[in-house]
Design a protein around this motif. Structure first.
Motif, PDB file in Angstrom:
ATOM      1  N   LEU A  11      -2.504  24.209  -2.529  1.00 49.10           N
ATOM      2  CA  LEU A  11      -2.624  23.077  -3.418  1.00 49.10           C
ATOM      3  C   LEU A  11      -2.258  21.769  -3.105  1.00 49.10           C
ATOM      4  O   LEU A  11      -0.827  21.673  -2.827  1.00 49.10           O
ATOM      5  N   GLN A  12      -3.038  20.611  -2.900  1.00 45.57           N
ATOM      6  CA  GLN A  12      -2.704  19.508  -2.512  1.00 45.57           C
ATOM      7  C   GLN A  12      -2.981  18.462  -3.405  1.00 45.57           C
ATOM      8  O   GLN A  12      -4.149  18.465  -3.881  1.00 45.57           O
ATOM      9  N   LEU A  13      -2.152  17.708  -3.739  1.00 49.80           N
ATOM     10  CA  LEU A  13      -2.276  16.375  -4.709  1.00 49.80           C
ATOM     11  C   LEU A  13      -1.939  15.240  -3.869  1.00 49.80           C
ATOM     12  O   LEU A  13      -0.827  15.196  -3.173  1.00 49.80           O
ATOM     13  N   GLY A  14      -2.734  14.169  -4.118  1.00 48.65           N
ATOM     14  CA  GLY A  14      -2.472  12.956  -3.269  1.00 48.65           C
ATOM     15  C   GLY A  14      -2.786  11.649  -3.849  1.00 48.65           C
ATOM     16  O   GLY A  14      -3.653  11.631  -4.656  1.00 48.65           O
ATOM     17  N   PHE A  26       0.838  -1.167   0.013  1.00 47.27           N
ATOM     18  CA  PHE A  26       0.118   0.010  -0.111  1.00 47.27           C
ATOM     19  C   PHE A  26       0.774   1.108   0.048  1.00 47.27           C
ATOM     20  O   PHE A  26       1.153   1.812   0.956  1.00 47.27           O
ATOM     21  N   PRO A  27       1.082   1.970  -1.064  1.00 48.52           N
ATOM     22  CA  PRO A  27       1.853   2.839  -1.345  1.00 48.52           C
ATOM     23  C   PRO A  27       0.966   4.085  -1.180  1.00 48.52           C
ATOM     24  O   PRO A  27      -0.130   4.056  -1.238  1.00 48.52           O
ATOM     25  N   SER A  28       1.711   5.451  -0.915  1.00 50.60           N
ATOM     26  CA  SER A  28       1.026   6.681  -0.609  1.00 50.60           C
ATOM     27  C   SER A  28       1.845   7.731  -0.799  1.00 50.60           C
ATOM     28  O   SER A  28       3.299   7.585  -0.800  1.00 50.60           O
ATOM     29  N   ALA A  29       1.589   8.875  -1.401  1.00 53.58           N
ATOM     30  CA  ALA A  29       2.223  10.024  -1.704  1.00 53.58           C
ATOM     31  C   ALA A  29       1.327  11.304  -1.854  1.00 53.58           C
ATOM     32  O   ALA A  29       0.288  11.162  -2.036  1.00 53.58           O
ATOM     33  N   SER A  30       2.009  12.489  -1.193  1.00 52.50           N
ATOM     34  CA  SER A  30       1.263  13.758  -1.339  1.00 52.50           C
ATOM     35  C   SER A  30       2.182  14.825  -1.514  1.00 52.50           C
ATOM     36  O   SER A  30       3.633  14.587  -1.243  1.00 52.50           O
ATOM     37  N   LEU A  31       1.636  15.951  -2.013  1.00 56.81           N
ATOM     38  CA  LEU A  31       2.433  17.092  -2.492  1.00 56.81           C
ATOM     39  C   LEU A  31       1.563  18.354  -1.912  1.00 56.81           C
ATOM     40  O   LEU A  31       0.167  18.350  -2.094  1.00 56.81           O
ATOM     41  N   LYS A  32       2.115  19.141  -1.225  1.00 55.91           N
ATOM     42  CA  LYS A  32       1.435  20.366  -0.599  1.00 55.91           C
ATOM     43  C   LYS A  32       2.154  21.476  -1.019  1.00 55.91           C
ATOM     44  O   LYS A  32       3.492  21.536  -0.877  1.00 55.91           O
ATOM     45  N   PHE A  33       1.545  22.528  -1.748  1.00 60.36           N
ATOM     46  CA  PHE A  33       2.108  23.633  -2.453  1.00 60.36           C
ATOM     47  C   PHE A  33       1.613  24.855  -1.825  1.00 60.36           C
ATOM     48  O   PHE A  33       0.350  25.010  -2.015  1.00 60.36           O
ATOM     49  N   THR A  34       2.307  25.737  -1.008  1.00 58.89           N
ATOM     50  CA  THR A  34       1.602  26.950  -0.640  1.00 58.89           C
ATOM     51  C   THR A  34       2.026  28.200  -1.375  1.00 58.89           C
ATOM     52  O   THR A  34       3.341  28.239  -1.853  1.00 58.89           O
ATOM     53  N   PHE A  35       0.942  28.926  -1.718  1.00 58.83           N
ATOM     54  CA  PHE A  35       1.478  30.104  -2.314  1.00 58.83           C
ATOM     55  C   PHE A  35       0.350  31.363  -2.059  1.00 58.83           C
ATOM     56  O   PHE A  35      -0.743  30.996  -1.611  1.00 58.83           O
ATOM     57  N   GLY A  36       0.822  32.530  -2.296  1.00 57.16           N
ATOM     58  CA  GLY A  36       0.113  33.578  -2.031  1.00 57.16           C
ATOM     59  C   GLY A  36      -0.174  33.823  -0.432  1.00 57.16           C
ATOM     60  O   GLY A  36      -0.898  34.702  -0.021  1.00 57.16           O
ATOM     61  N   GLY A  37       0.430  32.678   0.397  1.00 55.56           N
ATOM     62  CA  GLY A  37       0.544  33.050   1.962  1.00 55.56           C
ATOM     63  C   GLY A  37      -0.875  32.606   2.449  1.00 55.56           C
ATOM     64  O   GLY A  37      -1.119  32.013   3.666  1.00 55.56           O
ATOM     65  N   GLN A  38      -1.952  32.324   1.780  1.00 51.74           N
ATOM     66  CA  GLN A  38      -3.090  32.075   2.017  1.00 51.74           C
ATOM     67  C   GLN A  38      -3.552  30.723   1.352  1.00 51.74           C
ATOM     68  O   GLN A  38      -5.051  30.228   1.728  1.00 51.74           O
ATOM     69  N   ASN A  39      -3.029  30.100   0.376  1.00 52.85           N
ATOM     70  CA  ASN A  39      -3.634  29.182  -0.480  1.00 52.85           C
ATOM     71  C   ASN A  39      -2.934  28.065  -0.415  1.00 52.85           C
ATOM     72  O   ASN A  39      -1.493  28.034  -0.359  1.00 52.85           O
ATOM     73  N   SER A  47      -8.119  -0.360  -3.719  1.00 50.27           N
ATOM     74  CA  SER A  47      -8.712   0.996  -4.141  1.00 50.27           C
ATOM     75  C   SER A  47      -7.245   1.854  -4.421  1.00 50.27           C
ATOM     76  O   SER A  47      -6.549   1.917  -3.555  1.00 50.27           O
ATOM     77  N   ASP A  48      -7.076   2.331  -5.756  1.00 46.54           N
ATOM     78  CA  ASP A  48      -6.284   3.329  -6.105  1.00 46.54           C
ATOM     79  C   ASP A  48      -7.036   4.615  -5.929  1.00 46.54           C
ATOM     80  O   ASP A  48      -7.874   4.858  -6.620  1.00 46.54           O
ATOM     81  N   ASN A  49      -6.494   5.663  -4.973  1.00 44.95           N
ATOM     82  CA  ASN A  49      -7.225   6.873  -4.838  1.00 44.95           C
ATOM     83  C   ASN A  49      -6.465   7.954  -5.135  1.00 44.95           C
ATOM     84  O   ASN A  49      -5.373   8.030  -4.771  1.00 44.95           O
ATOM     85  N   PHE A  50      -7.040   8.948  -6.253  1.00 45.71           N
ATOM     86  CA  PHE A  50      -6.280  10.050  -6.490  1.00 45.71           C
ATOM     87  C   PHE A  50      -6.975  11.329  -5.884  1.00 45.71           C
ATOM     88  O   PHE A  50      -8.221  11.301  -6.191  1.00 45.71           O
ATOM     89  N   SER A  51      -6.413  12.376  -5.653  1.00 48.19           N
ATOM     90  CA  SER A  51      -7.274  13.430  -5.166  1.00 48.19           C
ATOM     91  C   SER A  51      -6.418  14.655  -5.589  1.00 48.19           C
ATOM     92  O   SER A  51      -5.150  14.857  -5.528  1.00 48.19           O
ATOM     93  N   ALA A  52      -7.007  15.910  -5.659  1.00 49.46           N
ATOM     94  CA  ALA A  52      -6.460  17.300  -5.905  1.00 49.46           C
ATOM     95  C   ALA A  52      -7.353  18.222  -5.045  1.00 49.46           C
ATOM     96  O   ALA A  52      -8.675  18.023  -5.324  1.00 49.46           O
ATOM     97  N   ARG A  53      -6.840  19.058  -4.265  1.00 49.98           N
ATOM     98  CA  ARG A  53      -7.632  19.856  -3.523  1.00 49.98           C
ATOM     99  C   ARG A  53      -7.014  21.314  -3.408  1.00 49.98           C
ATOM    100  O   ARG A  53      -5.924  21.557  -3.139  1.00 49.98           O
ATOM    101  N   LEU A  54      -8.052  22.308  -3.526  1.00 48.11           N
ATOM    102  CA  LEU A  54      -7.446  23.645  -3.603  1.00 48.11           C
ATOM    103  C   LEU A  54      -7.803  24.231  -2.443  1.00 48.11           C
ATOM    104  O   LEU A  54      -9.314  24.485  -2.241  1.00 48.11           O
ATOM    105  N   SER A  55      -7.388  24.946  -1.212  1.00 51.50           N
ATOM    106  CA  SER A  55      -7.857  25.452  -0.052  1.00 51.50           C
ATOM    107  C   SER A  55      -7.477  26.976  -0.034  1.00 51.50           C
ATOM    108  O   SER A  55      -6.204  27.396  -0.261  1.00 51.50           O
ATOM    109  N   VAL A  79     -11.229  17.451  -6.112  1.00 52.04           N
ATOM    110  CA  VAL A  79     -11.786  16.398  -7.071  1.00 52.04           C
ATOM    111  C   VAL A  79     -11.225  15.118  -6.749  1.00 52.04           C
ATOM    112  O   VAL A  79     -10.023  15.169  -6.221  1.00 52.04           O
ATOM    113  N   TYR A  80     -11.683  13.970  -7.128  1.00 51.23           N
ATOM    114  CA  TYR A  80     -11.129  12.694  -6.638  1.00 51.23           C
ATOM    115  C   TYR A  80     -11.598  11.517  -7.634  1.00 51.23           C
ATOM    116  O   TYR A  80     -12.576  11.686  -8.292  1.00 51.23           O
TER     117      TYR A  80
END
Length: 461
Positions: free
Chosen positions: A197-200, A182-195, A243-251, A264-265
């Protein structure tokens, strides 16, 4: 882990002693009678018209049985006896695993994370197999006036001695094992100080239920899709659904007052366990069923076991927000709200999984007062391919607490504030008789639980 459970029906007894019904009830009656009102909006009354229904004191009844065991006769039926003694679930599951994760900050604004989990799983099921039906029918227990008979709908002998003979071959062990990564990986990119972007990505597991993998075979002489006999066999060789799960989220974060995110997922599931029926020819190539094909006991039977779907996919979107009204003047600055919505699009209907789900909450937290109003909404939800579905429903809950002193507080909860029922619907076109009559969709199961509430005082030290 050992899963060992079943229906303990061996402890059912009927009073057959010298007391009349009235005298017996007088000895075991609970002196504290109370009115009983069913939550489905009807009231129970006694034959005399009283709204008070006497209740039995189970402790008194147990004491009577312990003191007068000869006044009681077992009321356990042969089917209950077989279920309790020979069809209980007895599965040993062993899981060994190892897990590791690494986190790295590639830049001040970019964080990376990766992990891997390895699992070794083994299952051993203790399963009772019935002797051939013809052999059971030819057997006559000692002292019996006739040979054993078999109940057509259950495939179980009709008396306890015959049930014992039917399963006298003893339990056999059926084993299955599998290995998973069961592998997992994620990326979180912070921009503009308040935003953010997470990919997982993650790989997750759904293990087959013990009823699918470890119960004993059951048979019915009239249960197949064509009305003939059928043998239902568990499949200890089931592997878990992966289950292989892919997701992208903008906060977006609003400092001090709240946040908003949208995502989206996509889930790709392989190996969901479903029950399927097979003809004898088809069953010969199914590993779980093949041992039964050559058994003359099951000549003319259909066969059923759990098999696994190839690929199920779910695409979806989700949005959520939270906002605190701290900028309002007191006492209104204690209010906050939240909300979320999820939309799923599976490539095939999945039982009890909603396509549209929404939730909302209104909270007030200030000083000693805490109040929470929460709503959960489900759109029409697929139930089974009979076909039926759960009608859309909104559940509203109100709860709160008030701190009285340093250590004491009062609290309350009111569930199902709207009094929403659970309603299972069937389309009128599902059956020839209702279709011919021009019926629209109608209710098949209607449960009105009403509103329930609790209130109390709590001490904290």
């Amino acid at each position: 882990t050992n899963y060992n459970f079943g229906n303990n029906a061996l402890n059912g007894y009927t009073y057959t002693g010298p007391l009349s019904n009235a005298a017996f009830l007088a000895q075991v009656m609970n002196p504290n009678t109370s009115g009983i009102t069913d939550k489905s909006k009807f009231t129970l009354t006694s034959l005399g018209g009283s709204a008070y229904i006497p209740s039995v004191d189970l402790a008194k009844m147990l004491a009577h049985y312990q003191q007068n065991p000869n006044d009681w006769t077992s009321s356990t039926t042969a089917a209950q006896y077989a279920t309790a003694k020979y069809r209980a679930t007895d599965v040993d599951e062993t899981i060994r695993s190892i897990y590791g994760m690494v986190t790295a900050s590639a830049t001040p604004n970019l964080e990376l994370r990766a992990g891997l989990r390895a699992e070794w799983t083994g299952n051993t099921a203790n399963v009772y197999r019935s002797l051939p039906v013809a052999q059971v029918r030819a057997y006559r227990p000692s002292g019996a006036a006739a040979n054993c008979a078999i109940t057509a709908s259950t495939g179980v002998a009709t008396t306890l001695p015959c049930v014992d003979y039917q399963f006298s071959g003893g339990a056999t062990q059926v084993k299955g094992d599998y290995f998973s990564l069961f592998p997992s990986a994620s990326l979180k990119f912070t921009f503009g100080g308040q935003n953010d972007l997470q990919l997982g990505y993650s790989r997750t597991i759904l293990r087959p239920g013990v009823d699918a993998a470890g119960s004993s075979p059951t048979e019915s002489l009239t249960g197949s899709s064509v009305g003939g006999p059928i043998l239902v066999v568990p499949n200890p060789g089931l592997s878990p659904a992966i289950s292989d799960n892919f997701s992208a989220r903008l906060s977006r974060y609003f400092k001090g007052v709240g946040m908003f995110n949208a995502g989206v997922y996509y889930n790709r599931i392989k190996g969901l366990a479903v029950m399927k029926e097979y003809s004898p020819t088809e069953a010969a190539s199914v590993e779980a069923l093949a041992p039964y094909i050559g058994d003359p006991t099951y000549t003319g039977y259909s066969f059923s076991t759990y098999s696994q779907l190839d690929i199920t996919t779910i695409k979806g979107i989700e949005v959520a927000f939270q906002h605190s009204f701290t900028w309002l003047p007191s006492p209104f600055n204690g209010f906050s709200i939240r909300g979320a919505f999820m939309h799923n699009e599976p490539n095939q209907p999945i039982p009890r999984v909603g396509n549209n789900i929404g939730s909302a909450g209104l909270m007030y937290e200030k000083g000693p007062v805490r109040l929470y109003l929460n709503a959960l909404w489900n759109d029409d939800k697929f139930r089974s391919d009979t076909p039926t579905w759960f009608q859309a429903r909104t559940d509203l809950t109100l709860s709160g607490r008030i701190k009285l002193t340093k250590n004491w507080e009062t609290y309350f909860t009111v569930n199902n504030l709207l009094g929403a029922p659970y309603n299972v619907m069937i389309p009128g076109s599902a059956f020839p008789s209702t279709a011919a009559a021009g019926y629209g969709s109608y209710s098949n199961i209607y449960v009105q639980n009403g509103r329930t509430g609790t209130f109390g005082i709590r001490a904290r030290f």
